[in-house]
Each structure stands twice: as C-alpha cells, then as structure tokens.
Design a protein around this motif. Sequence first.
Motif, PDB file in Angstrom:
ATOM      1  N   ASP A 130      -4.089 -51.158  17.607  1.00 13.31           N
ATOM      2  CA  ASP A 130      -3.022 -51.915  18.262  1.00 13.31           C
ATOM      3  C   ASP A 130      -3.357 -52.246  19.713  1.00 13.31           C
ATOM      4  OD1 ASP A 130      -1.342 -51.635  15.935  1.00 13.31           O
ATOM      5  OD2 ASP A 130      -1.074 -49.553  16.537  1.00 13.31           O
ATOM      6  N   GLY A 131      -2.705 -53.264  20.236  1.00 11.99           N
ATOM      7  CA  GLY A 131      -2.897 -53.681  21.628  1.00 11.99           C
ATOM      8  C   GLY A 131      -1.565 -53.957  22.300  1.00 11.99           C
ATOM      9  N   VAL A 132      -1.532 -53.765  23.615  1.00  6.60           N
ATOM     10  CA  VAL A 132      -0.323 -54.055  24.389  1.00  6.60           C
ATOM     11  C   VAL A 132      -0.726 -54.863  25.625  1.00  6.60           C
ATOM     12  CG1 VAL A 132       1.529 -53.091  25.815  1.00  6.60           C
ATOM     13  CG2 VAL A 132       0.917 -51.990  23.646  1.00  6.60           C
ATOM     14  N   LEU A 151      -3.636 -58.504  31.107  1.00  5.83           N
ATOM     15  CA  LEU A 151      -4.647 -57.927  30.221  1.00  5.83           C
ATOM     16  C   LEU A 151      -3.983 -57.332  28.981  1.00  5.83           C
ATOM     17  CD1 LEU A 151      -6.957 -55.893  32.643  1.00  5.83           C
ATOM     18  CD2 LEU A 151      -7.433 -58.104  31.565  1.00  5.83           C
ATOM     19  N   THR A 152      -4.685 -57.331  27.882  1.00  5.10           N
ATOM     20  CA  THR A 152      -4.211 -56.659  26.681  1.00  5.10           C
ATOM     21  C   THR A 152      -5.039 -55.394  26.469  1.00  5.10           C
ATOM     22  OG1 THR A 152      -3.433 -58.699  25.675  1.00  5.10           O
ATOM     23  CG2 THR A 152      -3.883 -56.865  24.185  1.00  5.10           C
ATOM     24  N   VAL A 153      -4.375 -54.255  26.517  1.00  8.14           N
ATOM     25  CA  VAL A 153      -5.062 -52.961  26.450  1.00  8.14           C
ATOM     26  C   VAL A 153      -5.173 -52.483  25.007  1.00  8.14           C
ATOM     27  CG1 VAL A 153      -4.939 -50.537  27.150  1.00  8.14           C
ATOM     28  CG2 VAL A 153      -4.247 -52.338  28.749  1.00  8.14           C
ATOM     29  N   LYS A 154      -6.368 -52.097  24.635  1.00  7.01           N
ATOM     30  CA  LYS A 154      -6.610 -51.445  23.348  1.00  7.01           C
ATOM     31  C   LYS A 154      -7.233 -50.076  23.609  1.00  7.01           C
ATOM     32  CE  LYS A 154      -6.540 -55.462  20.471  1.00  7.01           C
ATOM     33  NZ  LYS A 154      -6.860 -55.907  19.112  1.00  7.01           N
ATOM     34  N   ALA A 155      -7.338 -49.263  22.592  1.00  5.44           N
ATOM     35  CA  ALA A 155      -7.847 -47.918  22.808  1.00  5.44           C
ATOM     36  C   ALA A 155      -8.655 -47.423  21.622  1.00  5.44           C
ATOM     37  CB  ALA A 155      -6.689 -46.953  23.075  1.00  5.44           C
ATOM     38  N   TRP A 156      -9.634 -46.584  21.907  1.00 10.13           N
ATOM     39  CA  TRP A 156     -10.341 -45.880  20.840  1.00 10.13           C
ATOM     40  C   TRP A 156     -10.602 -44.439  21.276  1.00 10.13           C
ATOM     41  CZ3 TRP A 156     -15.353 -44.186  22.028  1.00 10.13           C
ATOM     42  CH2 TRP A 156     -16.041 -44.845  23.068  1.00 10.13           C
ATOM     43  N   SER A 157     -10.844 -43.567  20.295  1.00 10.15           N
ATOM     44  CA  SER A 157     -11.060 -42.163  20.597  1.00 10.15           C
ATOM     45  C   SER A 157     -12.324 -41.667  19.913  1.00 10.15           C
ATOM     46  CB  SER A 157      -9.882 -41.304  20.111  1.00 10.15           C
ATOM     47  OG  SER A 157      -8.718 -41.581  20.845  1.00 10.15           O
ATOM     48  N   GLU A 158     -12.864 -40.577  20.476  1.00 11.73           N
ATOM     49  CA  GLU A 158     -14.002 -39.899  19.852  1.00 11.73           C
ATOM     50  C   GLU A 158     -13.697 -38.404  19.862  1.00 11.73           C
ATOM     51  OE1 GLU A 158     -17.659 -40.419  21.997  1.00 11.73           O
ATOM     52  OE2 GLU A 158     -18.795 -39.092  20.664  1.00 11.73           O
ATOM     53  N   VAL A 159     -13.939 -37.768  18.742  1.00 11.70           N
ATOM     54  CA  VAL A 159     -13.742 -36.321  18.667  1.00 11.70           C
ATOM     55  C   VAL A 159     -14.953 -35.648  19.312  1.00 11.70           C
ATOM     56  CG1 VAL A 159     -13.386 -34.332  17.161  1.00 11.70           C
ATOM     57  CG2 VAL A 159     -12.413 -36.569  16.542  1.00 11.70           C
ATOM     58  N   GLY A 199      -9.752 -54.855  25.535  1.00 16.36           N
ATOM     59  CA  GLY A 199      -9.759 -55.514  24.232  1.00 16.36           C
ATOM     60  C   GLY A 199     -11.155 -55.743  23.701  1.00 16.36           C
ATOM     61  N   GLY A 200     -12.154 -55.209  24.406  1.00 14.52           N
ATOM     62  CA  GLY A 200     -13.535 -55.357  23.953  1.00 14.52           C
ATOM     63  C   GLY A 200     -13.804 -54.579  22.674  1.00 14.52           C
ATOM     64  N   ALA A 201     -15.016 -54.644  22.209  1.00 16.01           N
ATOM     65  CA  ALA A 201     -15.401 -53.961  20.970  1.00 16.01           C
ATOM     66  C   ALA A 201     -15.184 -52.459  21.130  1.00 16.01           C
ATOM     67  CB  ALA A 201     -16.864 -54.248  20.661  1.00 16.01           C
ATOM     68  N   PRO A 202     -14.613 -51.824  20.130  1.00 14.60           N
ATOM     69  CA  PRO A 202     -14.420 -50.377  20.226  1.00 14.60           C
ATOM     70  C   PRO A 202     -15.757 -49.645  20.201  1.00 14.60           C
ATOM     71  CG  PRO A 202     -13.826 -51.157  18.028  1.00 14.60           C
ATOM     72  CD  PRO A 202     -14.118 -52.371  18.845  1.00 14.60           C
ATOM     73  N   PHE A 203     -15.752 -48.449  20.744  1.00 13.44           N
ATOM     74  CA  PHE A 203     -16.891 -47.521  20.683  1.00 13.44           C
ATOM     75  C   PHE A 203     -18.027 -47.879  21.626  1.00 13.44           C
ATOM     76  CE2 PHE A 203     -15.276 -47.690  16.093  1.00 13.44           C
ATOM     77  CZ  PHE A 203     -14.199 -46.870  16.396  1.00 13.44           C
ATOM     78  N   ASP A 215     -15.451 -54.115  30.307  1.00  8.66           N
ATOM     79  CA  ASP A 215     -14.221 -54.094  29.508  1.00  8.66           C
ATOM     80  C   ASP A 215     -13.536 -52.738  29.476  1.00  8.66           C
ATOM     81  OD1 ASP A 215     -13.767 -56.621  28.745  1.00  8.66           O
ATOM     82  OD2 ASP A 215     -14.417 -56.392  26.666  1.00  8.66           O
ATOM     83  N   VAL A 216     -14.218 -51.721  29.963  1.00 11.45           N
ATOM     84  CA  VAL A 216     -13.653 -50.375  29.878  1.00 11.45           C
ATOM     85  C   VAL A 216     -12.722 -50.125  31.067  1.00 11.45           C
ATOM     86  CG1 VAL A 216     -14.181 -47.909  29.911  1.00 11.45           C
ATOM     87  CG2 VAL A 216     -15.617 -49.492  28.594  1.00 11.45           C
TER      88      VAL A 216
END
Lengths: 343, 343, 343
Positions: A208-210, A283-291, A314-318, A330-331
């Motif tokens: 999702d993005g906001v 800006l549209t913020v997206k998020a990703w996580s890493e364990v 909103g760039g490519a995840p990871f 983008d980060v």
Amino acid sequence: MAKTNPGRFFEDYTLGQVIEHAVPRTVGAGERALYHALYPARHALYSSDEFARASGLPQSPLDDLAAFHVVFGKTVPDVSLNAVANLGYGEGRWLKPVYAGDTLRSSSEVIGLKQNSNGKTGVVYVRTRGMNQRDEVVMEYVRWVMVRKRDVDAPAPEAVVPDLAKVIDPADLVIPEGLDFTGYDFDQAGETHRWGDYDVGETIDHVDGVTLEEAEHMLATRLWQNTAKVHFDATFRPDGQRLIYGGHIISLARALSFNGLANAQMIVGLNGGAHANPAFSGLTVKAWSEVLDKAETSAPGVGAIRLRLVATKGGAPFELKGEDGKYLPDVLLDLDYWALMPM
Amino acid sequence: MAKTNPGRFFEDYTLGQVIEHAVPRTVGAGERALYHALYPARHALYSSDEFARASGLPQSPLDDLAAFHVVFGKTVPDVSLNAVANLGYGEGRWLKPVYAGDTLRSSSEVIGLKQNSNGKTGVVYVRTRGMNQRDEVVMEYVRWVMVRKRDVDAPAPEAVVPDLAKVIDPADLVIPEGLDFTGYDFDQAGETHRWGDYDVGETIDHVDGVTLEEAEHMLATRLWQNTAKVHFDATFRPDGQRLIYGGHIISLARALSFNGLANAQMIVGLNGGAHANPAFSGLTVKAWSEVLDKAETSAPGVGAIRLRLVATKGGAPFELKGEDGKYLPDVLLDLDYWALMPM
Amino acid sequence: MAKTNPGRFFEDYTLGQVIEHAVPRTVGAGERALYHALYPARHALYSSDEFARASGLPQSPLDDLAAFHVVFGKTVPDVSLNAVANLGYGEGRWLKPVYAGDTLRSSSEVIGLKQNSNGKTGVVYVRTRGMNQRDEVVMEYVRWVMVRKRDVDAPAPEAVVPDLAKVIDPADLVIPEGLDFTGYDFDQAGETHRWGDYDVGETIDHVDGVTLEEAEHMLATRLWQNTAKVHFDATFRPDGQRLIYGGHIISLARALSFNGLANAQMIVGLNGGAHANPAFSGLTVKAWSEVLDKAETSAPGVGAIRLRLVATKGGAPFELKGEDGKYLPDVLLDLDYWALMPM
C-alpha cells in the motif's frame, strides 16, 4: 534580553549535562483517535481494549511510536532547534506502556560531543528518557544531531563518541508486565502468520501507499508538540517547501507494515534509524521490511523479531543503497527495530 | 508465499460463507471529537450528553454513521479490496447505540452471488453485522459489490440474488431502549419543526456547501480503518486523483441536512443507497432531502420519518435523474433512510 | 415555508432581546487533543493534568480559547449568518474553567442597535454568555457585528450604543478557585521569566511562523460548530477563496506567543479585539506581543498581565498601524487580553 528561546548551540553542551525538557503532556483518548486518523494504524493491540486485555494488559496502550513522538517532541527546543541534521538513533527501548491519563515528560543527558573538522558545527549525542507521572521511565533512546556553533572561534571540547550497541541484545528487551500471547486471536489480529512463520532474511513488500499532505504532517507534528520551524513555515526554506518531520514517516511506514506484519504487535527496541532523504508533501510513501533476526522471550507465547523497515518514495521494494554505499534517492527511512509477536 | 493480503476474488466467495473481519476497534471521546471536526455535525443528541440524557439515553452515542463507518471499514480487506464498484446498500438497521468505550468488530455472510455475463466479474451480496464487546449486534446491513475474478476460466457459481426489501417496514425499526422525546427541547435542538410539520413529498434544500479537501477525506477514511488503496494513493489512478470514500460523502451530506432537518436525530434504518458519481477533492458538496414516508413508533413522543438524502456537486437541488433514468452527472449520492424525530 | 435557517436581519433584533442559541456541546479528551494538533499550543497548565493539579486545579481545563470558540460558534446561526463584518469584541471574562465532560450552551442579549447612515445595514451589539450543565456562566463577552437589513425600508430603531469599558478593571478579573502559583515549576513550564520580569511597554517577537492550510482551518472551525458559509464553501466568494474564521488566527497567534510568554498561562479577560485584515490559506502567520499593563491579584503567587497580541502575515514585528491610523495590510489580528502569570 530577548525572552524567546534561541535554542542551544554546540558550545552550550557539556559532557554529562542533564537537560530537563519543558512542557509535560497528558495523553488520552484524543491522541489515540488522532493517531488512527493520521496513520493507517491497525495493529489490534492498540485498536481494541478487548484485544489488549486478552493479551494481559489493562487496556490498549498509546501507540509505541506516539509515546516516542511525545518524548522526542519535548527535546526539540533544547536539542535540535539549531540542528543542521538529525544523524541517527540507537539503543532505544520501550520500558513501560503508556496509558490514557498518563503524563509524560522527558530529559536528556549529553553522552558525547565531537566538533566537526570544519569548526562550524559539531555532533551532540544525547540519551533521552521519557518519564510518566510516577517517575517511571517509559522509554529511552540515544540520538545524535549535528548542531551549529554560535561562535566558530569557541574552543572545541574533548571529543567523546559513545560506544553504542549496534543491536540491542534481546535479553535486554523489556516485555510489558503481564503480556501473554498464548490466547492470541489471529483472526481478529488480521493475519495468520506467527513468529515461526518468518525467516531471517525474508523480505516483505507492504504494497500500500499513502500520499503525503501538508495539513496531515503538520497536525501530527504539532500533536507531539514538536516545534521545529522547518515543519510549519513555508517561508523558512528557500524552495518554499515544508520539511516533513521524520517521525511522521516512521509512523506512516510502520502503519503500512501492518499488511504482512499485522502480528508484529508491540515495538520494544530501536536498534538504529536514519532518515535517508527528506520528505515533502505530494510524495507517495510505500514501505518494505526485512527480517533481520529472531529471539525467544521469557513471556508466554511471545517472540521477538528484529525488522528493518524501509520507507520509500514509491521506488522498487528491497533496494536500499547504491554501489557507493549511499542510500538510493528513493529511500526515505531505514529503521531497525525489535517487535513482539505471538509464537 | 506472500504475507500481504491480496484480497478475495469472485471465486473465493461461496454462498452461506461467514467471514469474521479483523481488527476490533474501541471508540471513544476522540472519535466523537474528530467526527465533529470532519463534518459540520450538529444534531443535539450526539453533541450534548445532557441532551441525550434528557432523551432517555445514558449519554451521547457515537454518531450512527460513525458506527456504520467503523463496521464497514473492517469489511474492506475481505470484501472490496478487488471490487470494481460498490453497487448498493439495503436492509440496514441500527440495533443498539454505541457508547464511548465500546469495542466493535464485524462479520459478513455471503447471501448472494451472480457472475456477470462478461465472465470477468461477478456481484457478491453480503449481510454485514457489527457487534460490540458483549456480542450484541449494534447494526446490520446488506451491501453488494462487483468483484473481479482471479481466473476468468473459473466456473460460475449458481446465481443467487437475495430478495431484499425495498424499504424497511417501520414496524421492524429498532428504537433505542428508553428513548423518549416527550420532553424534547426544540430550542436547544436548533429548529422548531416536529414530525407533524413534515409532509410526504416535501423537499428541503439544505443550502450550505462544503468544499472537499484531500487531508480531510483521508483523515476520516483512515479513522474508520478503511484501507482501500484508491482513497490514499495518488499514484493508483491514471488521472492522479484520489477517489473519495463514499461514506465521507454520506456523513457530509447528513451533517449538512441539519439545516432543515435538525430534529431528524437518530438514523435507525438504511433502505438503500447509491454512490451515483465519484467524488474528488476540490468539489463543493451540497445536499437536499425529500420526505418519502412517515410512521409512528411505540416510543413516547418518537416518530419515524423516511428521507431521501441527495448529495450533489452543487447543481440545482431536487434534480436527480435524467430522462434516461440515469443519475445526473452532478449527483454524488442518493440515500434512503429512516430517522427518528420528536412528534 | 422554508425549513432552513435564513439567519436574522438587522430589523429582527430588538433591544433587550435574549436569544438562546442552539445545540449544546459536551467537550472532552478529543477536543483537547485536537486543539493541540491544530495549534502549536504548549502552555503547561493545559498540556499536563499534573501541572494543573500542582497549580491548584483538579485537572487541565479546556483551553480558554477553545471554550471561547465553542460559546462563540453557537451564536453564529443567530447573530452573524447575515453579518457583513465582525466589528469588535470587548468586556470578555472567563469565569469558570471548563473541564472534560462539561456541556456548554450559550445565549446572547441584544445590548445595542444602530442603523448605518446608508440605510442598508446596522450594527448589533450582543452580550454573549456561555453556561455549563450546572447553569454556571463560564464566560461572557460583548461582540458587535454589522448586519444586513432584509428590507431597506424598515424603520430604523432608536440608536443605542452601549458604553463599554475599554479595559477590564483588574479587580473584576475572576481567578479560578484554588489557583496557586507559589509552587510553580518554571523548568517544566518552559521559561524562567516571571511576572516581575516583564515591563509595561516591552515588546516580544514570537519568532515562529505557521503557514495556513484549508483543511486545518476547516477542521478547527467545524469543531466549534461555527457554520458560517464563507469558511467552508469555495464557491461562496467571487475569488474562490475560503475566508478563515478569525478565531483560528486568535488561537494560532496565542499558541505562537508561547515562545516568550510561556508563563502567561490562563486568559481571564478580553479587553478588545479586531480582525484587521482577512486571512486565507497559504499565508504564513507570525505574532508579536506588547505588555500593556500589569496588576496584582488576590490569588497566591498569581499576577495579571495585560497583553496586546498581534498576528501578521509575516511583516515586520511591532508595526501595527499606518500614519492614517488604519491597520497595516500585513496585520491580521490586534487582540488585547489579560492573562495570569506566576509572580
């Protein structure tokens, strides 16, 4: 003499100095609702008093990040009014949940000082503690900021850089008293993935993005009584933009991470964090996580999970850093934290 | 396997299936204040605890539409994440007032399924119930949405279209226990018009208008934990606009209807509703109403009034559909509901 | 007959008439949090229940200006719906703190009427009182507005202009029962300057600025149930702008004045006020103050300070009027009030 606060400059800090920050704040049902209006927050422990009770707590605490923002906000007039940059966070621990009716205040101890080689600025390291009305420490963290000197000719202090833990030892995490996930209701929490279902190294795109709005980040930042001019005054920066409080991005990314990490209920440790690039309205913020790691805890049914939370434009995840080791443009945020999850 | 929620597709629904929706939510003083900040809400029963007590209730309930939004919001991840269109509402009833401290959750039963002739989508009918922490049903309604198929080759289910009442029989409306309008204070409520002063067929132009803002509809939609991407992410639609949650328009129009219907205090029935055209930031919303029916109730001094509430983009009041039977382009909402009014 | 409120015109007011304003309002934790989100409010007595208790009060009251806005908002449908201009305030006194759970209503008495020489408008003077649920008057103030006539041929009433005090005699200020600043914590309040440190004639530039947003002023104005069309409807003015409620500017300027006047804790008197120029979204508001007078009070450790609070569009501080005696174009607000400060 001017009665307004000019903020502190680099030479105003001394090692071991303890600064009591002003304006205690009582939090309650209003802050809770506003947090849900400002961020797409859905973690059940903070949304439902019933879910919190079934987890061994007396009621839903204030969101851990809201508690952080309140404690942090009080430090701004004393620590970052003349800051050039917020350089990092570390050794953060949540020690007591904050409940409606609690009154928070905070104090900071200067634990490090290092003048920069340009002679114009220096780095100040503070360990900040938030206390409730019973003088219990509810959270603590270290922050370091680059601060301007008032007088470039002022002598440099002896350089002291604190030796900070890169990661909080899971044995040092404080589990809220009574927390018990043995009767955890995964259906009501929103996802079936438990602690054992996550693998170290696993990455999750939160999908999702906001899109950021001026009115929203200002409402949030004011709610935490953070008074840094750049967040509110469009005339302050030459480009006419208001810099968004980094904590707004932290809360937004954390809330977005519900989708894939709905059961990472409570934040108990902040290992580190960097605001990689500034954020602005539109800006549209997206998020990703890493364990990053996992650990057992002594509380019934409760596991700890160490997560990297990355907010992007909103760039490519990871994707995090370039070949030069620097964050990609983008980060927005790279946060390293410990959360509690049902086993 | 991805840990994020991809939403359900048409072939994931089966007749009679009951879906328990996630993330229970405790509501209170914060939601109440935010509702008044987000909408020009002035109905006295929800504004004043004293007025509510004088009407036989223990205190002001959460606004009926706020209760609806909370119950509805929980269904979004399970019902409308892959929806193409929200087609309609019906058979809605408010069964118990929601008070500060109540925790709401919701569940939906699939009561109808019909694949569209194009083979790519289908219509899903669900009856959704909102429950409080005592497992009492606080409201229920039917909603039907058009949902994409994951696999266009998946076999079509047997078509079942529920036979829904066009209008809730007034005898089936549930009046909150203890409600008594015999001592109703018309001066404090804001208008002198009582149930007997309204005629079936009468129309009312509510005069006032409110211009829509991105920050406001996002705050509202998040507050109800509605997570549909189109409301928050400006990059999601090709035109760069955020589609405004239909419920935002319902609440706005209802609040505007105070001017002329200040005594239509409580909403107890939702006969039907359609979002005629999409709403976007920058539009100025106006509203008009038509009295569709009236009925007596068993509660002292309490009458029921059936109203059509129409929200527009500011077009001429009292115009609804064109000669082709379709909604005019200026119409945003056509809602048919029962409210309670002093006799 | 139309059921909507057309507002009152000049000839609808008669001397001595008392108007009971509609829609009582219960305030609480939500209004408190929203006030902190909408304005950079940091006065400790309103931020911390503990600080309020240490000052002899049972808990933090609702911000004095929030109480004013609620009382004022109720008068709008009866007093200023057809107003051409809000001309001034005077003789305002806060008589009882407002606490969470209190329900406010208001009534106005017409104390003056004067038709303008153009025959098209007239000035109406009202004394408005806000009452809580125990019928205690919590505040009162006089306001005068220019109102349109419905019928220009209606006869002019006998001109009566009330003789208003230019300044409230400090002996008439009402100090909240129990207020005691002898144990005042200046560190927690945020500044060390006490009553004795301010000199009559002293001016303070409050330094900080806040850029106005449509969503924010609308949220605020709705929260106080102020329904004047010009604040919400972008189609109402020919220039497509929404006029910002003057009270929004008052609250913003007062909150900005924390920086230099952190210890001017409670507002107890409103000597006068003028909205010098209209405010619109996009402007950046700054504020400065001038100490006009000082007085002792009978309460332990409590002094009174009379302040001029000026809000500007960011122009040079300390400039107010031109050689022609008119407010400079950059001035938004000129407010004259009494506050309580530790001695």
